[in-house]
Structure formats: structure tokens, C-alpha cells
Design an enzyme around this catalytic site. Structure first.
Site, PDB file in Angstrom:
ATOM      1  N   ASN A  91       0.780  -0.967  -0.145  1.00 23.18           N
ATOM      2  CA  ASN A  91       0.017  -0.110  -0.062  1.00 23.18           C
ATOM      3  C   ASN A  91       0.918   1.284  -0.147  1.00 23.18           C
ATOM      4  OD1 ASN A  91      -2.333   1.776   1.019  1.00 23.18           O
ATOM      5  ND2 ASN A  91      -1.011   2.142   2.524  1.00 23.18           N
ATOM      6  N   SER A 126      -3.514   3.327  -8.352  1.00 20.34           N
ATOM      7  CA  SER A 126      -4.432   4.652  -8.581  1.00 20.34           C
ATOM      8  C   SER A 126      -5.101   4.646 -10.063  1.00 20.34           C
ATOM      9  CB  SER A 126      -3.373   6.014  -8.120  1.00 20.34           C
ATOM     10  OG  SER A 126      -3.976   7.081  -8.814  1.00 20.34           O
ATOM     11  N   TYR A 180       4.220  10.075 -10.970  1.00 20.45           N
ATOM     12  CA  TYR A 180       3.262   9.336 -10.109  1.00 20.45           C
ATOM     13  C   TYR A 180       2.312   8.602 -11.034  1.00 20.45           C
ATOM     14  CZ  TYR A 180      -0.315   8.167  -7.025  1.00 20.45           C
ATOM     15  OH  TYR A 180      -1.544   7.523  -6.120  1.00 20.45           O
ATOM     16  N   SER A 204       4.222   5.491 -12.725  1.00 20.68           N
ATOM     17  CA  SER A 204       4.705   4.619 -11.681  1.00 20.68           C
ATOM     18  C   SER A 204       3.567   3.754 -11.149  1.00 20.68           C
ATOM     19  CB  SER A 204       5.130   5.104 -10.336  1.00 20.68           C
ATOM     20  OG  SER A 204       4.053   5.698  -9.591  1.00 20.68           O
ATOM     21  N   LYS A 205       2.354   3.930 -11.168  1.00 18.71           N
ATOM     22  CA  LYS A 205       1.020   3.268 -10.822  1.00 18.71           C
ATOM     23  C   LYS A 205       0.515   2.492 -12.171  1.00 18.71           C
ATOM     24  CE  LYS A 205       0.322   4.340  -6.718  1.00 18.71           C
ATOM     25  NZ  LYS A 205       0.330   3.801  -5.596  1.00 18.71           N
TER      26      LYS A 205
HETATM   27  P1  NDP Z   1      -0.931   8.427   3.384  1.00 20.16           P
HETATM   28  O1  NDP Z   1       0.029   9.653   2.979  1.00 20.16           O
HETATM   29  O2  NDP Z   1      -1.862   8.923   4.286  1.00 20.16           O
HETATM   30  O3  NDP Z   1      -0.109   7.357   3.442  1.00 20.16           O
HETATM   31  C1  NDP Z   1       1.229   6.974   2.895  1.00 20.16           C
HETATM   32  C2  NDP Z   1       1.800   5.781   3.645  1.00 20.16           C
HETATM   33  O4  NDP Z   1       2.773   5.121   2.694  1.00 20.16           O
HETATM   34  C3  NDP Z   1       2.232   6.132   4.837  1.00 20.16           C
HETATM   35  O5  NDP Z   1       1.857   5.483   5.718  1.00 20.16           O
HETATM   36  C4  NDP Z   1       3.672   6.176   4.628  1.00 20.16           C
HETATM   37  O6  NDP Z   1       4.403   5.895   5.979  1.00 20.16           O
HETATM   38  C5  NDP Z   1       3.879   5.207   3.726  1.00 20.16           C
HETATM   39  N1  NDP Z   1       5.152   5.396   3.039  1.00 20.16           N
HETATM   40  C6  NDP Z   1       5.504   6.127   1.980  1.00 20.16           C
HETATM   41  N2  NDP Z   1       6.869   6.256   1.618  1.00 20.16           N
HETATM   42  C7  NDP Z   1       7.222   4.985   2.297  1.00 20.16           C
HETATM   43  C8  NDP Z   1       8.520   4.359   2.297  1.00 20.16           C
HETATM   44  N3  NDP Z   1       9.486   4.781   1.433  1.00 20.16           N
HETATM   45  N4  NDP Z   1       8.582   3.319   3.323  1.00 20.16           N
HETATM   46  C9  NDP Z   1       7.685   2.914   3.937  1.00 20.16           C
HETATM   47  N5  NDP Z   1       6.514   3.683   3.822  1.00 20.16           N
HETATM   48  C10 NDP Z   1       5.973   4.398   3.217  1.00 20.16           C
HETATM   49  O7  NDP Z   1      -1.614   8.339   1.712  1.00 20.16           O
HETATM   50  P2  NDP Z   1      -2.837   7.261   1.445  1.00 20.16           P
HETATM   51  O8  NDP Z   1      -3.134   6.407   2.622  1.00 20.16           O
HETATM   52  O9  NDP Z   1      -3.610   7.769   0.737  1.00 20.16           O
HETATM   53  O10 NDP Z   1      -1.884   6.342   0.337  1.00 20.16           O
HETATM   54  C11 NDP Z   1      -1.795   4.806   0.371  1.00 20.16           C
HETATM   55  C12 NDP Z   1      -1.666   4.435  -0.994  1.00 20.16           C
HETATM   56  O11 NDP Z   1      -2.855   4.937  -1.597  1.00 20.16           O
HETATM   57  C13 NDP Z   1      -0.541   5.060  -2.002  1.00 20.16           C
HETATM   58  O12 NDP Z   1       0.086   3.896  -2.527  1.00 20.16           O
HETATM   59  C14 NDP Z   1      -1.351   6.049  -2.750  1.00 20.16           C
HETATM   60  O13 NDP Z   1      -0.494   6.261  -4.168  1.00 20.16           O
HETATM   61  C15 NDP Z   1      -2.656   5.364  -2.983  1.00 20.16           C
HETATM   62  N6  NDP Z   1      -3.692   6.367  -3.540  1.00 20.16           N
HETATM   63  C16 NDP Z   1      -4.189   7.441  -2.411  1.00 20.16           C
HETATM   64  C17 NDP Z   1      -5.063   8.304  -3.111  1.00 20.16           C
HETATM   65  C18 NDP Z   1      -5.645   9.361  -2.320  1.00 20.16           C
HETATM   66  O14 NDP Z   1      -6.346  10.232  -2.765  1.00 20.16           O
HETATM   67  N7  NDP Z   1      -5.483   9.545  -0.954  1.00 20.16           N
HETATM   68  C19 NDP Z   1      -5.714   8.157  -4.608  1.00 20.16           C
HETATM   69  C20 NDP Z   1      -5.064   7.014  -5.304  1.00 20.16           C
HETATM   70  C21 NDP Z   1      -4.221   6.348  -4.848  1.00 20.16           C
HETATM   71  P3  NDP Z   1       5.270   6.889   6.481  1.00 20.16           P
HETATM   72  O15 NDP Z   1       5.163   8.053   6.528  1.00 20.16           O
HETATM   73  O16 NDP Z   1       5.342   6.305   8.050  1.00 20.16           O
HETATM   74  O17 NDP Z   1       6.730   6.337   6.186  1.00 20.16           O
END
Ligand code: NDP
Length: 248
Positions: A85, A138, A152, A155-156
């Protein structure tokens, strides 16, 4: 949908969709492994799960990725479900951005390379349990919502194709691999982007004139990971309030 005795790794579980999925899996009796970099946020999520394993890790770092799998096996001895995720978007991710290539490497490392790496590491364990993988992609990987996020989006798109490739490679071993493509979801996701918009900006661009809660994505993740989806592999489940079809 009981996940009793199932060991579930969720990357990006410190926030948003991953946090919602971790709590939901835990509520459905799974043992969850919650992965992220932010210790404070991980601790807050851990308190809402039943006896989780917390692995603080940057999944784009190869040693950290190996540690996620090794610590899981050391504690639980098996992996049933891997939810890839964690993901990120950044400013200047478009062709005309000032630092396109730096952003390119950072985004690809997290959104694609880390998923490929974790899948490779988890595959032998998933084959043993006939487990499955859910990749959080996404709608940008299906149809770009607009300019400025090309890194982005590609990548998706690559993640979607990887999902199908992995489903082809692992299907013969009884391992399913699926993707979920969210539209706009109310999380911290847009905090990294300072382009004058937030998740609500997207509301009018959806057919249903709404944006989603993280739990709506977790619902689909749990479905795809459950035995109810036993015939579903190589799929990309779009959950976007009709944002893609509004652009057709
Ligand atoms: P958040 O920013 O709330 O969560 C992103 C999560 O990814 C955090 O827990 C962060 O943890 C973790 N993360 C990012 N980079 C790393 C890394 N290098 N190593 C470990 N953990 C990492 O966003 P969302 O919950 O919205 O995002 C979750 C997924 O959903 C993503 O893949 C995003 O692309 C996808 N998505 C989201 C959308 C939206 O509108 N919100 C739309 C479409 C897709 P930490 O900061 O603790 O490292």
C-alpha cells in the site's frame, strides 16, 4: 470475512488507507505486521490493532525491505497476505517540473521498485500458504487526471502491469495478485504536494460528487484478500466515485 490465523503485512500502515486496512484486518482476527517510517504514527495505529508486529522501515531501502519479511517470518513463521500500500507523490512530477528526474527516481523507488522487491521476497512464503497480494495503485495509472503528475501516473501504470505479470507468474502456485485503484481519498496523501489543491478539489470531477474515506478502500482490500475473491486474480478494482467515467 474472518482472517483468523492469517498473517498480513501492510506497508504504509502508519497512515490513511494502510492504517484503515490494518485496523480492519485486526478487527477480523488477522495478525497484522504494520510497516512505515513514522514511529509516532505507527505507534498510534498499533494501539488500535491486536498484538501487531511493528516494523519501522523505509521500503525503498533494500535492507529494510528484507527486514520486513525476515522479522515477520521470525515472529509468525508464515505470510498469508501482502498489502503493498505504501506510496508517494511529489511536486515537480510532471514533464515540465524543475526536478523531473530526481522526482522520477524517488517515486519509482517507492511506488514500483519496492513493490517488486517485497513481492520477490514474499513470494516463496506466499506459495507455501497459497496466499495473496493486494497492490494499492491509483486511477492515475489508468487515466491521468491532469498535467503535473506524470511520474506518479506512470509508476502506478507500471504497478498495474506488474500486478498482472505477478498474477501470471504466481497463479500456477495458487497465489492471487490483484490491484485496487482508488480515486481521491481523505488521507495525508496530498500533504507532500503544494500545488494549491487538496482532496476536496477533486470532488466536482467525480460522477458521484464525493471523495472517499480510507475505510472504503480497506473494504475492497479485505475483499480482494479474502476467500470470497478466490477466483479473482490479475484484476484492477477501480473505486473512484466515478472519476474516470466522468472524463470519458
Ligand atoms: P498517506 O500519505 O496517508 O499514506 C502513505 C503511507 O505510505 C504512509 O503510511 C507512509 O508511511 C507510507 N510510505 C510512504 N513512503 C514510504 C516508504 N519509503 N517506506 C515505508 N512507508 C512509506 O496516503 P494514502 O493512505 O492515501 O496512500 C496509500 C496509497 O494509496 C498510496 O499508494 C497512494 O498512491 C494510493 N492512492 C491514494 C489516493 C488518495 O487520494 N489518497 C488516490 C489514489 C491512490 P510513513 O510516512 O510512516 O513512512
Amino acid at each position: 470475512m474472518s482472517f483468523k490465523n492469517k498473517i498480513v503485512i501492510i506497508t504504509g500502515a502508519s497512515s490513511g488507507i494502510g492504517a484503515a486496512a490494518a485496523k480492519m484486518f485486526s478487527d477480523e482476527s488477522a495478525r497484522v505486521v504494520i510497516v512505515g517510517r513514522n514511529e509516532t504514527k505507527l505507534s498510534a495505529v498499533a494501539k488500535q490493532c491486536s498484538s501487531p508486529l511493528v516494523v519501522r522501515a523505509d521500503i525503498a531501502n533494500d535492507d529494510d525491505a528484507r527486514r520486513v519479511i525476515n522479522e515477520t517470518i521470525k515472529k509468525f513463521g508464515q505470510i498469508d497476505i501482502l498489502v503493498n500500500n505504501a506510496g508517494a507523490t511529489m511536486e515537480n512530477g510532471g514533464l515540465l517540473g524543475s526536478d523531473m528526474m530526481q522526482t522520477y527516481d524517488a517515486i519509482m523507488s517507492i511506488n514500483l521498485r519496492a513493490v517488486v522487491h517485497l513481492t520477490t521476497l514474499a513470494a516463496p512464503h506466499l506459495i507455501k500458504t497459497k496466499g495473496n497480494i493486494v497492490n494499492v495503485s491509483s486511477i492515475g495509472g489508468v487515466s491521468p487526471p491532469g498535467p503535473g503528475a506524470t511520474n506518479y501516473n506512470i509508476s502506478k501504470a507500471a504497478l498495474n502491469h506488474f500486478t498482472v505479470c505477478a498474477a501470471v507468474e504466481l497463479g500456477g502456485y495458487g497465489v492471487r495478485v490483484n490491484a485496487l485503484s482508488p480515486g481521491p481519498v481523505k488521507t495525508d496523501f496530498f500533504d507532500n504536494v503544494n500545488e494549491g489543491y487538496n482532496v476536496d478539489t477533486f470532488r466536482p470531477f467525480t460522477m458521484l460528487n464525493r471523495v472517499s474515506e480510507p475505510e472504503e478502500m480497506a473494504d475492497v482490500i479485505l475483499y480482494l484478500a479474502s476467500d470470497r475473491a478466490r477466483g479473482v486474480t490479475g484484476s484492477n478494482y477501480v473505486n473512484d466515485n466515478g472519476m474516470i467515467i466522468k472524463r470519458l
